[in-house]
Motif scaffolding. Structure first.
Motif, PDB file in Angstrom:
ATOM      1  N   VAL A 194       0.823  -1.216   0.000  1.00 24.88           N
ATOM      2  CA  VAL A 194       0.000   0.000   0.000  1.00 24.88           C
ATOM      3  C   VAL A 194       0.857   1.266   0.000  1.00 24.88           C
ATOM      4  CG1 VAL A 194      -1.858  -1.208   1.171  1.00 24.88           C
ATOM      5  CG2 VAL A 194      -0.221   0.107   2.525  1.00 24.88           C
ATOM      6  N   ARG A 243      -1.767   5.079  -6.951  1.00 24.06           N
ATOM      7  CA  ARG A 243      -2.679   5.025  -5.800  1.00 24.06           C
ATOM      8  C   ARG A 243      -4.043   4.426  -6.144  1.00 24.06           C
ATOM      9  NH1 ARG A 243      -3.089   9.728  -8.205  1.00 24.06           N
ATOM     10  NH2 ARG A 243      -5.024  10.940  -8.200  1.00 24.06           N
ATOM     11  N   TYR A 276      -4.110   2.242  -0.290  1.00 29.15           N
ATOM     12  CA  TYR A 276      -3.006   3.190  -0.444  1.00 29.15           C
ATOM     13  C   TYR A 276      -2.829   4.003   0.831  1.00 29.15           C
ATOM     14  CZ  TYR A 276      -0.540   7.421  -2.111  1.00 29.15           C
ATOM     15  OH  TYR A 276       0.335   8.458  -2.274  1.00 29.15           O
TER      16      TYR A 276
END
Length: 206
Positions: free
Chosen positions: A49, A56, A164
């Motif tokens: 992430v 993203r 993300y």
């Protein structure tokens, strides 16, 4: 919420500009080999992430919690970081985390340690596009070598999903003391040799 104005929670909207990619480049300064994610369902998925701003919205890689909704990240940096803001893109609907706690310079925290008061905490809002930034207290987070993020709950789901985590701030290389120590230790040795040499010359003259 309007434009870039900060709220009492320290969060504000961000426009998608090329400069954002540069601002959110601290993922490059994470010591990923020592990054830990506790309660991740798939081992090693917590590292996925932390990625480039341009990636993203790539939802193929994510981390999901395992036995309950909690997730905890221990994030070591390769130098000193002045952390200014975070962006969290969470899972759909009730899988999105609803709270985030930040701890600075407390390596290897566990869930048992999270009863300690955090250095800062946020109530999160659902954000599937990465447009909402949570601004930190920069004075408090001006010299961070290790950051812990604790997500204690979500919006009602059995598990929490995160796609993300963006970190914005400034980076400086860590200080290296090895050279200084070697130089310090070498100096008296040189003096000793000079003293021995002078004594030998004096003895031979006599």
């Amino acid at each position: 919420m309007s434009g870039h104005k900060h709220t009492c929670q320290g969060d504000h909207d961000h426009d998608d500009t090329p400069e954002m990619g540069l601002q959110y480049s601290l993922y490059n300064k994470i010591d990923t080999g020592n990054l830990e994610c506790l309660n991740e369902r798939v081992e090693g998925s917590g590292k996925d992430v932390f990625k480039a701003w341009e990636e993203r919205l790539n939802f193929e890689k994510y981390v999901e919690s395992d036995v309950d909704e909690e997730l905890l990240f221990n994030i070591p940096f390769t130098g000193n970081v002045k952390l200014k803001g975070l962006i969290i893109i969470g899972g759909e609907m009730d899988l999105h985390p609803s709270k985030m706690k930040l701890y600075k310079n407390r390596p290897h925290m566990t869930f048992d340690d999270t009863s300690i008061a955090p250095d800062q905490e946020f109530d999160l809002h659902p954000d599937n596009n990465g447009t909402l930034e949570y601004a930190t207290k920069v004075v408090k987070f001006s010299s961070v070598t290790h950051l812990t993020l604790h997500f204690p709950k979500n919006f009602g789901g059995e598990t929490t999903k995160i796609y993300y985590i963006g970190l914005r701030g400034e980076f400086t290389e860590g200080h290296r003391h090895g050279v200084t120590i070697c130089t310090y230790e070498a100096r008296p040795n040189v003096s000793d040799h000079k003293t021995d040499l002078m004594e030998n010359i004096s003895h031979e003259i006599q």
